[in-house]
Design a protein around this motif. Structure first.
Motif, mmCIF file in Angstrom:
data_model
loop_
_atom_site.group_PDB
_atom_site.id
_atom_site.type_symbol
_atom_site.label_atom_id
_atom_site.label_comp_id
_atom_site.label_asym_id
_atom_site.label_seq_id
_atom_site.Cartn_x
_atom_site.Cartn_y
_atom_site.Cartn_z
ATOM 1 N N TYR A 113 -2.764 13.329 -19.695
ATOM 2 C CA TYR A 113 -1.547 12.296 -19.767
ATOM 3 C C TYR A 113 -2.011 11.030 -20.285
ATOM 4 N N VAL A 114 -1.520 10.458 -21.555
ATOM 5 C CA VAL A 114 -1.843 8.960 -21.839
ATOM 6 C C VAL A 114 -1.392 7.828 -21.125
ATOM 7 N N TRP A 115 -0.129 8.367 -20.458
ATOM 8 C CA TRP A 115 0.543 7.122 -19.913
ATOM 9 C C TRP A 115 0.126 7.153 -18.415
ATOM 10 N N GLN A 116 -0.394 5.856 -18.037
ATOM 11 C CA GLN A 116 -0.919 5.813 -16.632
ATOM 12 C C GLN A 116 0.071 4.725 -15.820
ATOM 13 N N PRO A 117 0.444 5.334 -14.720
ATOM 14 C CA PRO A 117 1.370 4.332 -13.952
ATOM 15 C C PRO A 117 0.486 3.100 -13.181
ATOM 16 N N SER A 118 1.137 1.951 -13.054
ATOM 17 C CA SER A 118 0.603 0.899 -12.293
ATOM 18 C C SER A 118 1.033 0.989 -10.916
ATOM 19 N N ALA A 119 -0.121 0.993 -10.124
ATOM 20 C CA ALA A 119 0.122 0.842 -8.516
ATOM 21 C C ALA A 119 -0.010 -0.353 -8.152
ATOM 22 N N PRO A 131 1.787 -4.161 -15.516
ATOM 23 C CA PRO A 131 2.631 -3.245 -16.301
ATOM 24 C C PRO A 131 1.904 -1.839 -16.322
ATOM 25 N N ASN A 132 2.846 -0.679 -16.540
ATOM 26 C CA ASN A 132 2.086 0.726 -16.846
ATOM 27 C C ASN A 132 1.379 0.583 -18.238
ATOM 28 N N VAL A 133 0.752 1.496 -18.279
ATOM 29 C CA VAL A 133 -0.118 1.423 -19.531
ATOM 30 C C VAL A 133 -0.338 2.757 -20.248
ATOM 31 N N LEU A 134 -0.391 2.485 -21.793
ATOM 32 C CA LEU A 134 -0.437 3.624 -22.656
ATOM 33 C C LEU A 134 -1.374 3.333 -23.654
ATOM 34 N N PHE A 135 -2.331 4.432 -23.617
ATOM 35 C CA PHE A 135 -3.604 4.115 -24.838
ATOM 36 C C PHE A 135 -4.132 2.778 -24.199
ATOM 37 N N GLY A 136 -4.110 2.439 -23.173
ATOM 38 C CA GLY A 136 -4.873 1.331 -22.618
ATOM 39 C C GLY A 136 -4.284 -0.004 -22.847
ATOM 40 N N ARG A 137 -2.969 0.192 -23.392
ATOM 41 C CA ARG A 137 -2.468 -1.225 -23.596
ATOM 42 C C ARG A 137 -1.099 -1.335 -22.747
ATOM 43 N N PRO A 138 -0.502 -2.435 -22.325
ATOM 44 C CA PRO A 138 0.396 -2.657 -21.394
ATOM 45 C C PRO A 138 1.892 -2.035 -21.807
ATOM 46 N N VAL A 139 2.623 -1.606 -21.137
ATOM 47 C CA VAL A 139 3.964 -1.207 -21.468
ATOM 48 C C VAL A 139 4.884 -1.890 -20.515
ATOM 49 N N TYR A 140 5.838 -2.591 -21.548
ATOM 50 C CA TYR A 140 7.002 -3.353 -20.795
ATOM 51 C C TYR A 140 8.402 -2.642 -21.515
ATOM 52 N N THR A 141 9.507 -2.710 -20.482
ATOM 53 C CA THR A 141 10.508 -2.099 -20.854
ATOM 54 C C THR A 141 11.637 -3.259 -20.783
ATOM 55 N N GLN A 142 12.530 -2.979 -21.847
ATOM 56 C CA GLN A 142 13.698 -3.831 -22.187
ATOM 57 C C GLN A 142 14.903 -2.698 -22.663
ATOM 58 N N LYS A 149 0.720 -1.180 0.070
ATOM 59 C CA LYS A 149 0.025 0.026 -0.034
ATOM 60 C C LYS A 149 0.723 1.264 0.001
ATOM 61 N N THR A 150 1.890 1.334 0.685
ATOM 62 C CA THR A 150 2.714 2.342 0.841
ATOM 63 C C THR A 150 3.453 2.632 -0.429
ATOM 64 N N LEU A 151 3.781 1.480 -1.272
ATOM 65 C CA LEU A 151 4.482 1.785 -2.557
ATOM 66 C C LEU A 151 3.579 2.052 -3.429
ATOM 67 N N ALA A 152 2.466 1.629 -3.505
ATOM 68 C CA ALA A 152 1.241 2.165 -4.545
ATOM 69 C C ALA A 152 1.042 3.585 -4.335
ATOM 70 N N ASP A 153 0.827 3.985 -3.138
ATOM 71 C CA ASP A 153 0.584 5.452 -2.874
ATOM 72 C C ASP A 153 1.774 6.293 -3.323
ATOM 73 N N GLN A 154 2.942 5.800 -3.253
ATOM 74 C CA GLN A 154 4.240 6.395 -3.712
ATOM 75 C C GLN A 154 4.215 6.821 -5.071
ATOM 76 N N ILE A 155 3.628 5.630 -5.756
ATOM 77 C CA ILE A 155 3.799 5.572 -7.285
ATOM 78 C C ILE A 155 2.750 6.682 -7.674
ATOM 79 N N LYS A 156 1.478 6.613 -7.044
ATOM 80 C CA LYS A 156 0.585 7.869 -7.572
ATOM 81 C C LYS A 156 1.008 9.224 -7.176
ATOM 82 N N SER A 157 1.616 9.294 -6.132
ATOM 83 C CA SER A 157 2.275 10.557 -5.705
ATOM 84 C C SER A 157 3.269 11.011 -6.353
ATOM 85 N N GLY A 158 4.184 10.171 -6.993
ATOM 86 C CA GLY A 158 5.126 10.483 -7.911
ATOM 87 C C GLY A 158 4.766 10.774 -9.246
ATOM 88 N N PHE A 159 3.425 10.278 -9.673
ATOM 89 C CA PHE A 159 2.945 10.564 -11.024
ATOM 90 C C PHE A 159 2.469 11.987 -10.898
#
Length: 417
Positions: A325-331, A336-347, A28-38
């Motif tokens: 903003y079209v990018w939405q962070p995952s909490a 994964p994070n989301v862009l235009f409703g589709r998951p975003v993965y990084t490599q 819960k703490t980390l999820a709140d942190q991601i939201k406030s970070g966004f």
């Protein structure tokens, strides 16, 4: 308590803390942190836009703020996913026809395996019955340890989360395909149209996906091997797992194929089409939209983005025509994070952004890419080859392959030259 460095965007003070509570509280703490970070990122992005309008460029201070915020969000998300990984551990394969509980059987195998590591086969007695030995005499890593290695791989090799994976007992898998027939409108009895006008030819085809060999070699002093108090199980699982993961990750994206004894990467398949950006120096929202809609609808609806961290950081500040903003962070852990409703993965195995460079992939990885697993990780203890040096060698081997099976399932975003 571990604290991220304090970030102070203009007009807003955000304190990002990570506290190590029980997993539920920490999630819960980390999820709140991601939201406030966004929210902090939005403030810094607004500041960035104002500076561009006023000065024509972004100040270094604002660039640093955005980088710190993005890093904080990424670290919080990584910690959140780590909690999910820990919660998912503990699976022990069944041992049909063997005495003892599954845990006792697993422990017996591990004991025998690590006795083999230290002393070789000569050191084994009744424990040898608990080892899994392949047809060539190589010792296969016990099932539960092999599972540990595989459970680490998905967090490192994104493609193992996304692509289709199958086991095989062969060194190659034949893949057969057939083109589709066509039809046309007409009226044979009242027009000059002939049935042959609507004829199409079925053309069967076949290709092969090959299993390749991935090797590793490490040597350790005889005394160190006998005297070490290192947890060999944890070390071998992490070290070989990470080494294998790094090679697999690169190969599934950029491997040069069977002719070079490697899996085939998505970016090296010549049938995968490219969509160019409009400019040579910047990525826009329109570029991302065109990439999505260049992908056929049957793959677009289940598509995901794969991009380097550098590009994701840029995409996080993009807005649509309404200023949203079209990018939405995952909490949520494991999502994964989301862009235009589709998951975003990084490599991060893409080249650095520049003219003519492939910088992102969008598509249905499950439909488009196949990973082949021929055999679990094997270790061969080499006693004599390095004996004069007072060393014992361990050869690691994995047999894995991969390749694009449906090129149309992908589109690659390429920077305009």
């Amino acid at each position: 308590m571990e604290k991220f460095k304090m970030i102070q965007p203009q007009k807003e003070l955000l304190r990002l803390n990570i506290q190590y509570f029980a997993d539920g509280d920490e999630s819960k703490t980390l999820a709140d942190q991601i939201k406030s970070g966004f929210e902090a990122m939005k403030v810094a992005a607004e500041k960035q836009d104002k500076e561009i309008k006023k000065f024509g460029a972004v100040t270094q201070e604002t660039k640093s703020e955005l980088e710190k915020i993005n890093t904080a969000i990424d670290e919080a998300k990584a910690r959140l996913d780590a909690i999910e990984t820990k919660d998912n551990r503990g699976y022990t394969p069944g041992q049909d026809g063997k005495k003892g509980t599954p845990d006792e059987q697993a422990m017996e195998k591990k004991t025998a395996f690590f006795t083999f590591l230290r002393e070789g086969k000569a050191g084994l007695t009744k424990e040898q019955k608990s080892l899994v030995e392949d047809a060539t005499g190589e010792i296969i890593v016990p099932e539960d340890l092999d599972t540990t290695i595989y459970r680490e791989l998905p967090k490192l090799v994104v493609m193992r989360q996304l692509a289709a994976t199958r086991n095989t007992t062969s060194n190659r898998v034949r893949r057969r395909s057939m083109n589709e027939v066509t039809m046309g409108w007409g009226k044979l009895e009242t027009t000059a149209a002939k049935l042959s006008d609507f004829e199409s030819t079925l053309t069967p085809d076949e290709e092969y996906l090959y299993v390749e060999n991935l090797y590793g070699l490490t040597k350790i002093g005889e005394d160190e091997l006998e005297d070490t108090d290192l947890n060999l199980q944890a070390y071998m699982a992490e070290s070989f797992g990470r080494a294998r993961a790094e090679k697999e990750a690169y190969a599934f994206l950029r491997g040069t194929g069977h002719s070079n004894l490697q899996p085939e990467g998505i970016l090296t398949n010549t049938d995968v089409q490219r969509t160019e950006t409009a400019a040579t120096s910047a990525i826009t929202l329109d570029d991302i939209i065109r990439l999505m809609y260049a992908t056929p609808a049957q793959y677009r609806n289940t598509g995901v983005f794969l991009m380097p961290s550098e590009l994701e950081m840029t995409v996080r500040t993009l807005k649509n025509g309404n200023g949203d903003y079209v990018w939405q962070p995952s909490a949520q852990a494991g999502t994964p994070n989301v862009l235009f409703g589709r998951p975003v993965y990084t490599q991060d195995d893409f080249d650095a952004m520049g003219a003519g460079v492939d910088i992102a992939v969008f598509g249905d990885f499950k439909a488009g890419y196949q990973i082949l697993d021929r055999q679990g990780l094997t270790l061969t203890r080499i006693n004599e080859l390095y004996a004069e040096e007072g060393l014992v060698g361990f050869k690691a081997k994995a047999r894995v392959g991969g390749g694009v099976v449906r090129p149309k399932a992908f589109r690659v975003l390429k920077v305009k030259q």
